[in-house]
Motif scaffolding. Structure first.
Motif: not given
Length: 220
Positions: A178-203
């Motif tokens: 049967x067809x494979x289940x759709x593979x989840x899309x990876x979060x763009x690197x720019x978005x990961x960097x943005x989230x990381x910066x926010x978490x660092x500022x919160x800490x």
């Protein structure tokens, strides 16, 4: 207190242990009251050879030949039949005895992995979707081998779902063409960097993650 003098009976037992080629550590019960180091010292002084723990007995060699004659995984059989030995030491002894390489007895244990494939299919039939890591744990096979078998038999398997995270998805395999289940899309690197910066500022305490909520409550 134990006398250091050895009796004729003890000497006879020690010579029997030597002749049997069984490791001394497995035969110490035959010499009650004697220490392991004391027996070794006496044997060395009187030139009585003793087998080491790693020495191969005729029974060990017979088991080794049996392992290389069967089509099952060599590593798996070593774990079952010779748990006190490592794969490297078994391979070295097999090479020394000439039962590896092009010799039929040496290659027999490396023929195919049909038993692994059957075991994987049985697990999936009984338990449903599973990752290759879970299948390796349940079958006793090697994860890399299982991945290779699935790739070589894709008409038998499909990805039922994806576990893990979006960045590191893990395929959950099931039986069927049967067809494979759709593979989840990876979060763009720019978005990961943005989230990381926010978490660092919160800490660091430079921003308050509840500030907008507090403002909304105050304005209500």
């Amino acid at each position: 207190m134990r006398s250091d003098l050895w009796t004729e009976k003890e000497i006879a037992i020690l010579r029997e242990i030597s002749a049997s080629r069984q490791p001394l550590v497995r035969s110490m019960d035959l010499l009650p009251g004697r220490s392991f180091d004391g027996v070794k010292s006496y044997a060395a002084k009187h030139k009585i050879s003793l087998a080491g723990v790693d020495d191969w007995t005729p029974k060990d060699i017979a088991t080794l030949r049996k392992i290389y004659r069967t089509p099952r995984s060599i590593k798996l059989q070593i774990a079952e039949l010779m748990p006190h030995r490592t794969y490297a030491s078994v391979k070295a002894e097999a090479r020394r005895l000439g039962i590896t390489g092009k010799n039929r007895a040496g290659t027999a244990g490396r023929k195919g992995y049909s038993w692994v494939l059957r075991a994987v299919e049985k697990i999936l039939q009984q338990d449903g979707p599973a990752s290759s890591k879970e299948l390796a744990l349940k079958t006793g096979g090697n994860q890399r081998t299982i991945n290779a078998l699935i790739r070589a038999n894709r008409e038998r398997f499909f990805v039922a779902e994806w576990a893990g995270t979006a960045q590191y998805p893990v395929a959950e395999w099931d039986l069927g063409n049967r067809p494979d289940a759709p593979k989840p899309s990876r979060i763009p690197r720019a978005e990961l960097s943005r989230v990381y910066r926010i978490k660092r500022r919160i800490r660091k305490g430079s921003i308050n993650p509840f500030s907008s909520l507090i403002q909304q409550v105050a304005a209500a």
